[in-house]
Design a protein around this motif. Structure first.
Motif, PDB file in Angstrom:
ATOM      1  N   MET A   1       0.886  -0.981  -0.006  1.00 51.19           N
ATOM      2  CA  MET A   1       0.072   0.096   0.153  1.00 51.19           C
ATOM      3  C   MET A   1       0.867   1.164   0.124  1.00 51.19           C
ATOM      4  N   ASN A   2       0.316   2.297  -0.551  1.00 52.89           N
ATOM      5  CA  ASN A   2       1.107   3.558  -0.662  1.00 52.89           C
ATOM      6  C   ASN A   2       1.740   4.005   0.674  1.00 52.89           C
ATOM      7  N   GLN A   3       2.690   4.256   0.946  1.00 49.38           N
ATOM      8  CA  GLN A   3       3.490   4.762   2.085  1.00 49.38           C
ATOM      9  C   GLN A   3       2.962   5.750   2.673  1.00 49.38           C
ATOM     10  N   ASN A   4       2.609   6.777   1.746  1.00 50.88           N
ATOM     11  CA  ASN A   4       2.065   8.054   2.280  1.00 50.88           C
ATOM     12  C   ASN A   4       0.745   7.861   3.092  1.00 50.88           C
ATOM     13  N   LEU A   5      -0.328   6.824   2.321  1.00 50.48           N
ATOM     14  CA  LEU A   5      -1.456   6.468   2.900  1.00 50.48           C
ATOM     15  C   LEU A   5      -1.148   5.913   4.423  1.00 50.48           C
ATOM     16  N   ILE A   6      -0.120   4.887   4.255  1.00 51.22           N
ATOM     17  CA  ILE A   6      -0.083   4.147   5.681  1.00 51.22           C
ATOM     18  C   ILE A   6       0.289   5.325   6.823  1.00 51.22           C
ATOM     19  N   ASP A   7       1.108   6.073   6.232  1.00 52.71           N
ATOM     20  CA  ASP A   7       1.451   7.178   7.138  1.00 52.71           C
ATOM     21  C   ASP A   7       0.190   8.065   7.698  1.00 52.71           C
ATOM     22  N   TYR A   8      -0.722   8.358   6.897  1.00 54.41           N
ATOM     23  CA  TYR A   8      -1.831   9.119   7.170  1.00 54.41           C
ATOM     24  C   TYR A   8      -2.728   8.220   8.172  1.00 54.41           C
ATOM     25  N   ILE A   9      -2.881   6.829   7.929  1.00 51.97           N
ATOM     26  CA  ILE A   9      -3.633   5.964   8.786  1.00 51.97           C
ATOM     27  C   ILE A   9      -3.096   6.036  10.154  1.00 51.97           C
ATOM     28  N   ARG A  10      -1.722   5.967  10.428  1.00 55.16           N
ATOM     29  CA  ARG A  10      -1.158   5.859  11.472  1.00 55.16           C
ATOM     30  C   ARG A  10      -1.268   7.040  12.206  1.00 55.16           C
ATOM     31  N   ASP A  11      -1.210   8.235  11.767  1.00 50.49           N
ATOM     32  CA  ASP A  11      -1.313   9.527  12.409  1.00 50.49           C
ATOM     33  C   ASP A  11      -2.840   9.989  12.805  1.00 50.49           C
ATOM     34  N   HIS A  12      -3.798   9.512  11.853  1.00 52.76           N
ATOM     35  CA  HIS A  12      -5.068   9.898  12.280  1.00 52.76           C
ATOM     36  C   HIS A  12      -6.185   8.845  12.362  1.00 52.76           C
ATOM     37  N   ARG A  13      -5.683   8.006  13.154  1.00 53.93           N
ATOM     38  CA  ARG A  13      -6.626   6.894  13.696  1.00 53.93           C
ATOM     39  C   ARG A  13      -7.828   7.455  14.492  1.00 53.93           C
ATOM     40  N   LYS A  14      -7.517   8.030  15.279  1.00 58.56           N
ATOM     41  CA  LYS A  14      -8.718   8.713  16.174  1.00 58.56           C
ATOM     42  C   LYS A  14      -9.582   9.558  15.345  1.00 58.56           C
ATOM     43  N   GLN A  15      -9.133  10.522  14.498  1.00 60.72           N
ATOM     44  CA  GLN A  15     -10.024  11.334  13.660  1.00 60.72           C
ATOM     45  C   GLN A  15     -10.526  10.463  12.608  1.00 60.72           C
ATOM     46  N   ILE A  16     -10.031   9.329  12.123  1.00 62.56           N
ATOM     47  CA  ILE A  16     -10.753   8.418  11.154  1.00 62.56           C
ATOM     48  C   ILE A  16     -11.765   7.696  11.868  1.00 62.56           C
ATOM     49  N   PHE A  17     -11.640   7.336  13.277  1.00 60.56           N
ATOM     50  CA  PHE A  17     -12.827   6.645  13.888  1.00 60.56           C
ATOM     51  C   PHE A  17     -13.825   7.655  14.049  1.00 60.56           C
ATOM     52  N   GLU A  18     -13.574   8.665  14.471  1.00 63.04           N
ATOM     53  CA  GLU A  18     -14.770   9.899  14.833  1.00 63.04           C
ATOM     54  C   GLU A  18     -15.437   9.947  13.419  1.00 63.04           C
ATOM     55  N   ASN A  19     -14.956  10.246  12.505  1.00 62.04           N
ATOM     56  CA  ASN A  19     -15.372  10.300  11.278  1.00 62.04           C
ATOM     57  C   ASN A  19     -16.494   9.377  10.530  1.00 62.04           C
ATOM     58  N   TRP A  20     -15.771   8.013  10.987  1.00 62.76           N
ATOM     59  CA  TRP A  20     -16.347   6.778  10.741  1.00 62.76           C
ATOM     60  C   TRP A  20     -17.482   6.676  11.630  1.00 62.76           C
ATOM     61  N   LEU A  21     -17.846   7.187  12.895  1.00 65.99           N
ATOM     62  CA  LEU A  21     -19.042   6.983  13.690  1.00 65.99           C
ATOM     63  C   LEU A  21     -19.959   7.810  13.068  1.00 65.99           C
ATOM     64  N   ASP A  22     -19.700   9.248  12.776  1.00 60.12           N
ATOM     65  CA  ASP A  22     -20.681  10.253  12.082  1.00 60.12           C
ATOM     66  C   ASP A  22     -21.217   9.635  10.818  1.00 60.12           C
ATOM     67  N   LYS A  23     -20.363   8.988  10.100  1.00 64.43           N
ATOM     68  CA  LYS A  23     -21.128   8.518   8.608  1.00 64.43           C
ATOM     69  C   LYS A  23     -21.998   7.211   9.070  1.00 64.43           C
ATOM     70  N   MET A  24     -21.638   6.526   9.861  1.00 64.58           N
ATOM     71  CA  MET A  24     -22.307   5.468  10.310  1.00 64.58           C
ATOM     72  C   MET A  24     -23.722   5.852  10.958  1.00 64.58           C
ATOM     73  N   GLN A  25     -23.703   6.856  11.456  1.00 59.24           N
ATOM     74  CA  GLN A  25     -24.950   7.458  11.842  1.00 59.24           C
ATOM     75  C   GLN A  25     -25.869   7.801  10.812  1.00 59.24           C
ATOM     76  N   THR A  26     -25.361   8.438   9.911  1.00 64.92           N
ATOM     77  CA  THR A  26     -26.250   8.737   8.752  1.00 64.92           C
ATOM     78  C   THR A  26     -26.577   7.701   7.998  1.00 64.92           C
ATOM     79  N   LEU A  27     -26.096   6.543   7.931  1.00 62.68           N
ATOM     80  CA  LEU A  27     -26.398   5.306   7.528  1.00 62.68           C
ATOM     81  C   LEU A  27     -27.412   4.480   8.393  1.00 62.68           C
ATOM     82  N   GLY A  28     -28.052   4.938   9.479  1.00 61.02           N
ATOM     83  CA  GLY A  28     -28.974   4.401  10.429  1.00 61.02           C
ATOM     84  C   GLY A  28     -28.393   3.436  11.458  1.00 61.02           C
TER      85      GLY A  28
END
Length: 280
Positions: A1-28
């Protein structure tokens, strides 16, 4: 996988999870929280998201086993498959959108976009397929275990007095259940050394030709192992149905209630219930 993408995931796991919760709410998907506490939902979701992201950061040989353990937890809680499938797709969407927004230079070249989408597909598609397969297998196994448990509970043989046992039947009797009734009757007669067995059909809504046939077979089988069978709980409408169908129950002793059936069983075993006189 793209190294820049891996670095982004490693540094933004908390933000990714919070955004995931918001989107899951819109999906019901947050409707799941109606049956469990919000903290349980957040903890489970956090485990799920971080499990998937961990696979992107470092492929582990135990990933499928860890995913299987988590899926079993989801099935045990009774959550739908859509929670996992929508959740997996949403993780990919959140990560991709966040990565594009995070980069100062937008990913403009189509070749770069195509490569990135290909890497995402290569990462998430196997996970998605594993999720569906693991959920299906776990659900089928759970249903099978429940079916076995229900079958065991659907035809219990209960010793009520020495040499007297009762089998209360509730609900519809089909062929599979009739086989279980026969097995439990024969095993129970031997195990409890019963001389009289009472089959209580008070809770059976309909007695048709097939049900009567199974009962007659069970009574004959009990007779062959040296015990007598009494059929109790025959309501007026059931009696009328039996007569109208021309079903012959002459070889079976019948009573309209469990109480009278127990009295008859005691008489067969040369006993009876008497009132004790209390001393003044």
């Amino acid at each position: 996988m793209n190294q820049n993408l891996i670095d982004y995931i490693r540094d933004h796991r908390k933000q990714i999870f919070e955004n995931w919760l918001d989107k899951m709410q819109t999906l019901g998907m947050e409707r799941i929280k109606n049956i469990i506490s919000e903290q349980v939902y957040i903890n489970m979701s956090s485990d799920f998201v971080h499990l998937i992201l961990s696979d992107a950061l470092q492929h582990q040989d135990t990933f499928v086993q860890d995913l299987e353990v988590f899926v079993k937890r989801v099935v045990k809680l009774g959550w739908p498959l859509s929670y996992l499938t929508n959740g997996t797709r949403t993780i990919g969407k959140v990560v991709l959108e966040g990565f594009v927004e995070y980069n100062e230079n937008p990913i403009a070249p189509k070749t770069v976009q195509t490569e990135l989408l290909y890497e995402f597909d290569e990462w998430l598609t196997p996970i998605y397929n594993n999720v569906v397969e693991l959920y299906s297998n776990s659900w089928e196994n759970t249903v099978m275990l429940q079916k076995v448990a229900l079958q065991e509970l659907s035809a219990p043989l209960i010793p009520v007095f020495d040499k007297i046992t009762v089998m209360p039947l509730i609900g519809t009797i089909d062929t599979d259940r009739a086989k279980k009734i026969m097995e439990n009757l024969l095993q129970g007669v031997v195990k409890h050394r019963a001389e009289v067995v009472l089959i209580d059909i008070t809770g059976v809504p309909v007695v048709d030709t097939m049900v009567a046939h199974h009962i007659i077979q069970a009574a004959e089988a009990v007779r062959l192992v040296g015990a007598k069978c009494l059929l109790v709980g025959i309501r007026p409408e059931i009696a009328q149905t039996i007569v109208n169908l021309g079903i012959n129950l002459n070889q079976i002793i019948t009573k309209n209630s469990l109480k009278k059936g127990i009295e008859a069983a005691l008489a067969i075993t040369n006993r009876k219930i008497v009132e004790a006189e209390l001393e003044e």
